[in-house]
Design an enzyme around this catalytic site. Structure first.
Site, PDB file in Angstrom:
ATOM      1  N   ARG A  39      -7.905  -7.967  -9.326  1.00  0.00           N
ATOM      2  CA  ARG A  39      -8.649  -9.216  -9.574  1.00  0.00           C
ATOM      3  C   ARG A  39     -10.052  -8.867 -10.043  1.00  0.00           C
ATOM      4  NH1 ARG A  39      -9.281  -8.102  -3.912  1.00  0.00           N
ATOM      5  NH2 ARG A  39     -11.481  -7.616  -3.595  1.00  0.00           N
ATOM      6  N   GLU A  90      -2.253   7.948   7.742  1.00  0.00           N
ATOM      7  CA  GLU A  90      -3.071   8.789   6.864  1.00  0.00           C
ATOM      8  C   GLU A  90      -3.963   9.671   7.708  1.00  0.00           C
ATOM      9  OE1 GLU A  90      -3.854   5.839   2.997  1.00  0.00           O
ATOM     10  OE2 GLU A  90      -5.503   6.354   4.343  1.00  0.00           O
ATOM     11  N   LYS A 133       0.814  -1.222   0.000  1.00  0.00           N
ATOM     12  CA  LYS A 133       0.000   0.000   0.000  1.00  0.00           C
ATOM     13  C   LYS A 133       0.845   1.268   0.000  1.00  0.00           C
ATOM     14  CE  LYS A 133      -3.093  -2.963  -0.088  1.00  0.00           C
ATOM     15  NZ  LYS A 133      -3.649  -3.344  -1.402  1.00  0.00           N
TER      16      LYS A 133
HETATM   17  C1  MV4 Z   1      -9.673   4.897   5.927  1.00  0.00           C
HETATM   18  C2  MV4 Z   1     -10.817   5.428   6.530  1.00  0.00           C
HETATM   19  C3  MV4 Z   1     -10.794   6.742   6.900  1.00  0.00           C
HETATM   20  N1  MV4 Z   1      -9.693   7.487   6.688  1.00  0.00           N
HETATM   21  N2  MV4 Z   1      -8.601   5.675   5.735  1.00  0.00           N
HETATM   22  C4  MV4 Z   1     -11.124   0.360   5.794  1.00  0.00           C
HETATM   23  C5  MV4 Z   1     -10.723  -0.729   4.866  1.00  0.00           C
HETATM   24  C6  MV4 Z   1      -9.421  -0.292   4.303  1.00  0.00           C
HETATM   25  N3  MV4 Z   1      -9.235  -0.793   2.981  1.00  0.00           N
HETATM   26  C7  MV4 Z   1      -9.478   1.193   4.377  1.00  0.00           C
HETATM   27  N4  MV4 Z   1     -10.482   1.532   5.326  1.00  0.00           N
HETATM   28  C8  MV4 Z   1     -10.651   2.794   5.729  1.00  0.00           C
HETATM   29  N5  MV4 Z   1      -9.598   3.619   5.539  1.00  0.00           N
HETATM   30  C9  MV4 Z   1      -8.622   6.925   6.121  1.00  0.00           C
HETATM   31  N6  MV4 Z   1      -7.538   7.674   5.930  1.00  0.00           N
HETATM   32  C10 MV4 Z   1     -11.921   4.598   6.711  1.00  0.00           C
HETATM   33  C11 MV4 Z   1     -11.839   3.279   6.315  1.00  0.00           C
HETATM   34  C12 MV4 Z   1     -13.022   2.501   6.529  1.00  0.00           C
HETATM   35  C13 MV4 Z   1     -13.775   1.995   5.464  1.00  0.00           C
HETATM   36  C14 MV4 Z   1     -13.377   2.180   4.142  1.00  0.00           C
HETATM   37  C15 MV4 Z   1     -14.109   1.675   3.105  1.00  0.00           C
HETATM   38  C16 MV4 Z   1     -15.277   0.969   3.364  1.00  0.00           C
HETATM   39  C17 MV4 Z   1     -15.680   0.760   4.658  1.00  0.00           C
HETATM   40  C18 MV4 Z   1     -14.943   1.257   5.724  1.00  0.00           C
HETATM   41  C19 MV4 Z   1     -15.369   1.038   7.023  1.00  0.00           C
HETATM   42  C20 MV4 Z   1     -14.628   1.539   8.061  1.00  0.00           C
HETATM   43  C21 MV4 Z   1     -13.453   2.255   7.816  1.00  0.00           C
END
Ligand code: MV4
Length: 517
Positions: free
Chosen positions: A292, A200, A116
């Site tokens: 994918r 982040e 990442k």
């Molecule tokens: C975040 C975020 C808020 N701010 N990054 C959760 C899964 C991972 N792939 C990234 N995620 C998140 N990253 C920052 N800087 C909130 C989430 C997140 C989230 C993201 C996408 C779909 C559902 C989620 C549920 C909780 C938190």
């Protein structure tokens, strides 16, 4: 085109790939574990090879055995589906070293997007907006502390090798950093063998919007529009829709262009997905790329008419993309509900088991991609998905009405518990109906009471049929009919939902008919 393809997967996605093969005139080879001898994908494929015991680590994740199955059966290419080896650069390399084609991107693209921090660097250099954060990995608490202070709290602490919800923590203030570092670092070390961390800026209540891309080996790249995937629980999507009810036409154009730029920055070919987080002010940021085919690809297929799996296979065989960006458009609206053997009232815990009674929904605009059949077992060893119910309508209202109708037709009974009632509840929720939801939706809105007799998350009896409960009551009626001397059955039925059902004897008879089959 290939003559024969091996599918290194199981369940509904294996069946989906078999269907694409059949349309292309390509023969399919299934692989199966001991738990999957009688599985649907094994029955549907032209050939099938056993690859080991039930645990995935001893069968679906055995590189040598899978490659041997391909060579032995004369397959020329391997489709990895999603999960398992689909984003494993080592597996893709081993496949190519054996003289077979990996139906996916290059191992180099998989590797770059799997890291990442590396992905953030490549994207930032290519001019793709990324979430403000540390430019590289951070060594030790002092570096993390300094980076977090520079960005400003609250922050997200993430593992470089993470993704899809693994290895991340919300950090509200500096005092919480040490424990968050221990948690994420430990998780990352044990899950990925890689403890590197980065930070982040925390985006509050973001929406998860992803763009489908397709590219051929010559570098021609198109974007096949977006999917809105904000309805998630514990980082697992449960409902997706396309188009997104949130983004504007200008935002869609901008995000689509960025998605193409992102794919091209890593020399991408095959199908892939660029995930974005969007904030309330409609700023959007690259989050990660999934290299994918994804679970939710059917809604893109319904709205655009593109067969993404066939395109993947054609591109892998060296063919050019058979369409250009200007040939692609969105028509109507599609919604997908993931039907799982799980118990929403128990925190969505897996609840697999044998399926005794099964009635699939069908009719106008309905697509149900399933990996099981009546009498089959949803094994405890794998993801407990039963099917993906997708519907298409001319507009969002028609699509949702169709989904409600299709969920009403859906009957599953047996040893397992399903999330059908959860979906029935969701498809009537005012915020969902307005398209006014973000990634916090389920946590904020769904509060099941673990009590028999309620089904929706609001604690009120559902307006729709509660299949499990209703079927239990009907079985009692049937038992009583067969054995009039035993009053308990009839009593149980009368004291249960019987009273609420008294309005329609025809419906009751219809249900009994379903149960008799
Ligand atoms: C975040 C975020 C808020 N701010 N990054 C959760 C899964 C991972 N792939 C990234 N995620 C998140 N990253 C920052 N800087 C909130 C989430 C997140 C989230 C993201 C996408 C779909 C559902 C989620 C549920 C909780 C938190």
């Amino acid at each position: 085109m290939f003559k024969r393809i091996l599918i290194a997967n199981r369940g509904e996605i294996a069946v989906r790939v078999i269907r694409a093969c059949r349309e292309l005139g390509v023969e399919s080879v299934a692989i199966y574990s001991d738990a999957d001898r009688a599985a649907l994908h094994v029955r549907e494929a032209d050939y099938a090879v056993g690859v080991g015991p039930a645990p995935a680590s001893e069968s679906y994740l055995k590189t040598e055995r899978i490659i041997e199955a391909a060579t032995k059966t004369g397959a020329e290419a391997i489709h990895p589906g999603y999960g398992f080896f689909s984003e494993n650069a080592g597996f893709a390399t081993a496949v190519e070293k054996s003289g077979l084609v990996f139906i996916g991107p290059s191992p180099a693209a998989i590797r770059k997007m799997g890291d990442k921090v590396e992905a953030r660097k490549v994207m930032a250099t290519a001019g793709v907006p990324v979430v403000p954060g540390s430019p590289g990995t951070l060594a030790g608490e002092a570096e993390v502390r300094a980076a977090a202070a520079r960005i400003g709290y609250p922050i997200m602490l993430k593992a470089a090798a993470g993704g899809g919800g693994k290895g991340l923590r919300f950090v509200e203030k500096e005092a919480e950093l040490p424990s968050a570092m221990r948690a994420v670092g430990g998780e990352a070390k044990s899950s990925f063998g890689d403890a590197r961390l980065y930070v982040e800026k925390f985006l509050s209540r973001p929406r998860h919007i992803e763009f489908q891309v397709l590219a051929d080996r010559a570098g021609k790249t198109v974007q096949v529009f977006e999917r809105e995937c904000s309805i998630q629980r514990r980082h697992q999507k449960v409902v997706e829709e396309s188009p997104s009810p949130f983004i504007t036409p200008a935002m869609r154009r901008a995000m689509g262009e960025v998605a193409i730029k992102a794919a091209q920055a890593v020399g991408y070919f095959s199908a892939g997905t660029i995930e974005f987080l969007a904030d309330a002010d409609r700023n959007f940021y690259f989050l990660e790329m999934n290299t994918r085919i994804q679970v939710e690809h059917p809604i893109t297929e319904m709205v655009t008419g593109v067969d993404l799996v066939k395109a993947q296979i054609e591109v892998a065989a060296g063919a050019p993309l058979p369409f250009s960006q200007q040939d692609l458009s969105q028509r109507g609206w599609a919604v997908e509900c993931r039907i799982y053997a799980e118990d929403p009232a128990a925190g969505f815990a897996p609840a697999p088991g044998r399926i005794d009674t099964l009635r699939w929904p069908s009719g106008p605009g309905v697509r149900n991609d399933a990996g099981v059949y009546a009498g089959a077992e949803v094994p405890v060893f794998y993801d407990p998905m039963i099917s993906k119910l997708a519907v298409w309508g001319r507009d969002r209202a028609e699509a949702i009405a169709r989904m409600r109708r299709a969920l009403g037709e859906f009957v599953i009974a047996g040893e397992l518990t399903t999330n059908l009632d959860f979906h029935r509840w969701l498809m009537r929720h005012p915020l969902f109906l307005r398209g006014d939801y973000d990634t916090n939706f389920i946590e904020q809105e769904y509060h099941p009471r673990a009590r028999a007799g309620t089904s929706g998350g609001d604690g009120k009896p559902d307006q729709d049929d509660n299949d499990r409960e209703f079927i239990a009551a009907m079985l009692a009626v049937a038992a009583a009919a067969q054995n009039p001397g035993n009053g308990r059955g009839a009593e149980a039925a009368g004291a249960g939902r019987g009273a609420a059902r008294a309005g329609s004897a025809w419906k009751t008879l219809g249900r009994l008919d379903v149960l008799r089959r």
